[in-house]
Every structure is written in C-alpha cells, then in structure tokens.
Design a protein around this motif. Structure first.
Motif, mmCIF file in Angstrom:
data_model
loop_
_atom_site.group_PDB
_atom_site.id
_atom_site.type_symbol
_atom_site.label_atom_id
_atom_site.label_comp_id
_atom_site.label_asym_id
_atom_site.label_seq_id
_atom_site.Cartn_x
_atom_site.Cartn_y
_atom_site.Cartn_z
ATOM 1 N N LYS A 1 -8.080 14.484 10.089
ATOM 2 C CA LYS A 1 -7.173 13.411 9.678
ATOM 3 C C LYS A 1 -5.991 13.294 10.637
ATOM 4 C CE LYS A 1 -4.246 11.871 5.854
ATOM 5 N NZ LYS A 1 -3.724 12.188 4.495
ATOM 6 N N ALA A 2 -5.505 14.431 11.116
ATOM 7 C CA ALA A 2 -4.363 14.415 12.036
ATOM 8 C C ALA A 2 -4.705 13.718 13.346
ATOM 9 C CB ALA A 2 -3.884 15.843 12.289
ATOM 10 N N ILE B 1 1.099 4.518 21.954
ATOM 11 C CA ILE B 1 0.942 4.991 23.327
ATOM 12 C C ILE B 1 1.690 6.302 23.533
ATOM 13 C CG2 ILE B 1 1.356 4.437 25.751
ATOM 14 C CD1 ILE B 1 1.027 1.486 25.002
ATOM 15 N N PHE B 2 2.912 6.376 22.994
ATOM 16 C CA PHE B 2 3.704 7.594 23.134
ATOM 17 C C PHE B 2 4.637 7.702 21.928
ATOM 18 C CE2 PHE B 2 7.471 9.950 24.611
ATOM 19 C CZ PHE B 2 6.866 11.143 24.993
ATOM 20 N N LYS C 1 2.547 13.459 17.136
ATOM 21 C CA LYS C 1 1.181 13.568 16.637
ATOM 22 C C LYS C 1 0.461 14.777 17.248
ATOM 23 C CE LYS C 1 1.235 10.115 13.853
ATOM 24 N NZ LYS C 1 1.137 10.358 12.396
ATOM 25 N N LYS C 2 0.758 15.057 18.495
ATOM 26 C CA LYS C 2 0.145 16.215 19.146
ATOM 27 C C LYS C 2 0.565 17.502 18.439
ATOM 28 C CE LYS C 2 -0.466 18.369 23.677
ATOM 29 N NZ LYS C 2 -0.088 18.310 25.121
ATOM 30 N N LEU C 3 1.840 17.561 18.061
ATOM 31 C CA LEU C 3 2.348 18.727 17.335
ATOM 32 C C LEU C 3 1.703 18.819 15.951
ATOM 33 C CD1 LEU C 3 4.308 21.105 17.196
ATOM 34 C CD2 LEU C 3 6.059 19.511 16.361
ATOM 35 N N ALA D 1 -1.964 21.593 12.288
ATOM 36 C CA ALA D 1 -3.123 21.503 11.391
ATOM 37 C C ALA D 1 -4.188 22.519 11.791
ATOM 38 C CB ALA D 1 -3.697 20.090 11.410
ATOM 39 N N LYS D 2 -4.360 22.720 13.102
ATOM 40 C CA LYS D 2 -5.332 23.704 13.574
ATOM 41 C C LYS D 2 -4.900 25.124 13.203
ATOM 42 C CE LYS D 2 -7.208 21.037 17.465
ATOM 43 N NZ LYS D 2 -7.363 20.952 18.947
ATOM 44 N N ILE D 3 -3.601 25.386 13.266
ATOM 45 C CA ILE D 3 -3.088 26.703 12.870
ATOM 46 C C ILE D 3 -3.323 26.933 11.375
ATOM 47 C CG2 ILE D 3 -1.005 28.101 12.610
ATOM 48 C CD1 ILE D 3 0.044 26.802 15.172
ATOM 49 N N GLU D 4 -3.077 25.906 10.562
ATOM 50 C CA GLU D 4 -3.324 26.009 9.122
ATOM 51 C C GLU D 4 -4.794 26.285 8.842
ATOM 52 O OE1 GLU D 4 -1.322 26.052 6.529
ATOM 53 O OE2 GLU D 4 0.467 25.902 7.790
ATOM 54 N N LYS D 5 -5.657 25.636 9.605
ATOM 55 C CA LYS D 5 -7.090 25.867 9.447
ATOM 56 C C LYS D 5 -7.442 27.306 9.813
ATOM 57 C CE LYS D 5 -11.519 24.787 11.562
ATOM 58 N NZ LYS D 5 -12.182 24.162 12.720
ATOM 59 N N LEU D 6 -6.860 27.819 10.906
ATOM 60 C CA LEU D 6 -7.123 29.196 11.328
ATOM 61 C C LEU D 6 -6.659 30.184 10.262
ATOM 62 C CD1 LEU D 6 -8.007 31.273 13.429
ATOM 63 C CD2 LEU D 6 -5.738 31.058 14.487
ATOM 64 N N ASN D 7 -5.486 29.931 9.688
ATOM 65 C CA ASN D 7 -4.981 30.797 8.618
ATOM 66 C C ASN D 7 -5.912 30.784 7.414
ATOM 67 O OD1 ASN D 7 -2.756 31.649 10.066
ATOM 68 N ND2 ASN D 7 -1.384 30.092 9.215
ATOM 69 N N SER D 8 -6.420 29.593 7.089
ATOM 70 C CA SER D 8 -7.340 29.492 5.953
ATOM 71 C C SER D 8 -8.626 30.265 6.211
ATOM 72 C CB SER D 8 -7.671 28.021 5.671
ATOM 73 O OG SER D 8 -6.572 27.356 5.100
#
Length: 416
Positions: A258-259, A299-300, A305-307, A312-319
């Motif tokens: 989603k992010a 465009i910028f 959004k990159k952050l 979101a990836k860190i949250e997924k890794l923690n899960s």
C-alpha cells in the motif's frame, strides 16, 4: 382425603425438584451461563463487531461519493422575488495505485483479527470459569472433609469425657482431645469461609450477583488422552494468539504494498450538476452539467513516501521476527502443558493410592481405639494422616483438571 394428601405431596416434591434443577450448577451449565452473561465476553463480542462493521469497500475508498445541496430564498422589492438553486456533486477515484484495494484487504484482515481477538478473550474468560468451577469444587470437597474430621474429633472428645467420668481416662487425655477438637473446629469454619468466598467469585465470573445461591454438582468426567505431536499440529492451526500474530504479519505485508501506491499515478473522475431558478414576475431557470477527468502524479515530495515505504518494510520485518518468536513460544507452551498434565496425572495416581492406604489405616485404628488397644495420640495420628491424604487427593485431581484445561486452551480446543 388420602388421595388429596398424596397429590399435595407429589406437587411439593415436584416443586422442590424444579427448584433444585434450576439452581444446580454443573461444569457445562457454568460455561453456558458465562457465554450468555459474563460482561468481559459481552465486551469482546462488541469489540469484534466494530471490526466487522469497519470492513467495507466504502471505508476503503473504493466507492464513489455523491453529495447535494439545495437552497431557496425570498425577497420583496417592487415585486415578489423567489430564487432557488441546487447542486449535485459526484466524485470517484478510478485508480490510486491499488491503494484502495490494499486498504480493503487490510480492513478484512483487521476484521479477522478482531474476531480472533474476541475468541482469544472469550477463551481466557471460559478458562477462568472452568478453573473457577474446579476451585469451587475443591473448596466444597475440603469443607466436607473438614466437617467429617470435625465430627470425628467431636465423637472422640465425647468418648474421652465419658471415660473420664468413670475414671477410664485422665485429665490430660481430655485436654488433648479438647485442643484437637478446637483446632478441627477452626479448620472447619475456615473451610466453610473458603467455600463461600469461592461461591461469590464463581457468581461474578458467571455475570450475576455474588450472593446467588449455588447447588454444586461435581464434575466426574474422565481425563482425556492427548498425543504431543497432534497437539503441536493442532496448536499451529487453532491457537488464537498465534493466529493473531500471523494475521498481523499478513497486514504488514500488505502495508508495504500500500505504501508503494505513490509510485503510480492517480486517476479521478468528478462531475457536478448545477440548477438555478429565479422568478421575478416570470420564470428564469438554468441547469448546467460539468464533468472532469484528472490524472495526478507526485514527482517529488521531499522523500516522504520513500521514508514511509522504508518504515513499512521495517514493520514487516519486526512482524516476521515476532511471528517466529510466537511459534517458538507456542511450541514451548504446549510441551510444558503436556508435561505438566502428565506429571499431575501421576501425582493423582499416587495420591489415590495414599488415600486408600490412609483410609484403611484409619478404619483399623478406629477399631483398635474403640477396643482400647490404641492410645488417643495414635488414633489422632491416623486421623491426621487421613485428613492430609483427602486434601492431597482432592488437590491433585483438580490440579490435573486445570492442566487439562491449559492443554485445550493452548491447542485451541477449549470451545470446540
């Protein structure tokens, strides 16, 4: 007259039987009453319903929006003037980088998690109810044992006092018997108090007044046989706490997708209809329909959004880590519960043997004591051994039953 008495007697006993049946509390009826009345269970069900209500396409932004306004006015000049107007606005996001689709999937996962959380809370409450019933049963049995022990000491004191009157016993024997009788009287009163407190605790668990009277029907069910490997497999499929963590992992995986919606353009459709009517000595009306199709792309945005994607990836890794840890904890808990259950069953078997021996020893000691072949002190020792064996056997049975409940709860079989 005789028939009338018979009829009245039958009615009386029928009434008594109905009252008894209504007040009788079994393990099964305790669970049924708790499922209907327990306030924690009601809260859990309401919380689950909120997650169910939220899982809609509209809440995920997948449905269009339609709004309207209308107004009318009157003013008095040289002639009466009436005017009215109205608007109707329509908007719909045709594409937003699949954000709405992922939002809807996340809402459904939250719905599933809400139901699992409700089940987890209900299982905890029912486990407390079952264990509360077993505690109530143990306290009931302990009261009966204490009462029986009290009556034995009372009979012994009366016997010693009678012998003392005829010179068959000395004053020290009488004093020792009185001390033992007072000690057992205190124990009996304490046992009654413990049982009454357990009754009040049980009533609260059942969601009713603490002063509700209970006629307890003890649970005489056999112990179930479990296989450890089957329990492990069952727990991975049914354990509510484990399934909640698995659900959270799936949500975090969708949150990453989603992010990333900002990496795609957004397409929106909007339309408006405007109507105007003005009446000054005649009619003047006008309507207009407009529509718009727009596309937007960021465009910028200062790397916002990159952050968001990185977090979101860190949250997924923690899960993922929490999910793996939950799996290890679940295996540990089921192995510990099974080992504890096996141990308690062995202890129960030993305590049953000990009680059988203590009962036989007490019966023989009582016979010898009544024949004058056993001293009062020796008889008291046999009595105390029997009392301790009765308490230990009762405690061992309900410890085993509670460990059985723990196995069922961890493996997800408690409400099945």
């Amino acid at each position: 007259m005789k028939n009338r008495i018979i009829i009245l007697t039958a009615i009386f006993f029928t009434f008594i039987a109905e009252v008894v049946a209504q007040d009788a509390l079994t393990l099964e009826s305790s669970i049924e009453i708790a499922l209907q009345n327990n306030l924690d269970i009601k809260v859990a069900k309401n919380d689950a319903q909120t997650s169910v209500n939220s899982a809609t396409k509209g809440n995920a932004g997948l449905l269009p929006s339609l709004s309207g306004t209308a107004n009318t006015a009157y003013s008095e000049h040289s002639s009466d003037e009436f005017s009215s107007y109205g608007t109707m606005d329509f908007s719909y996001t045709l594409f937003d980088g699949f954000g709405g689709t992922y939002s809807y999937k996340i809402l459904n996962l939250q719905k599933e998690r809400g139901l699992l959380t409700a089940r987890y809370n209900i299982e905890n409450t029912i486990a407390n109810v079952i264990n509360g019933f077993y505690q109530l049963s143990e306290d009931f049995e302990n009261e009966e044992v204490a009462k029986e022990n009290f009556l034995i000491s009372k009979e012994r004191l009366q016997r010693i006092e009678a012998k003392f009157e005829f010179g068959g016993a000395n004053s020290l024997d009488v004093l020792n018997s009185k001390v033992d009788f007072n000690e057992d009287s205190t124990s009996y009163l304490q046992a009654k108090q413990n049982y009454e407190e357990s009754v009040r605790e049980m009533n609260v668990l059942l969601g009713r007044s603490a002063e509700t009277e209970i006629q307890l029907i003890l649970d005489a069910s056999d112990f179930e046989v479990f296989e450890l490997d089957e329990l492990k497999k069952k727990a991975l499929v049914e354990n509510a706490d484990y399934l909640i963590q698995a659900n959270q992992l799936r949500e975090d995986e969708l949150s990453v997708k989603k992010a990333k919606k900002s990496q795609l353009p957004s397409v929106d459709l909007s339309s408006s209809y405007y109507y105007y009517d003005k009446d000054i000595s005649g009619t003047n009306s006008k309507g207009m329909l407009t529509g718009q199709l727009g596309i937007s792309y960021t465009i910028f945005d200062g790397k916002t959004k990159k952050l968001e994607i990185a977090n979101a990836k860190i949250e997924k890794l923690n899960s993922e880590l929490e999910y793996q840890n939950k799996m290890l904890e679940l295996e540990r808990d089921i192995v510990n519960a099974y080992a504890n259950y096996t141990y308690n069953l062995k202890m129960l078997s030993l305590q049953e043997d000990a009680l059988e021996a203590a009962t036989l020893n007490f019966k023989q000691s009582k016979e010898y004591y009544q024949l004058g072949q056993l001293t009062s002190t020796e008889f008291r020792e046999a009595q105390q051994n029997l009392l301790e064996a009765q308490y230990n056997k009762s405690a061992a049975r309900y410890d085993a039953k509670e460990s059985e409940v723990s196995i069922k709860q961890i493996s997800g079989m408690l409400l099945q």
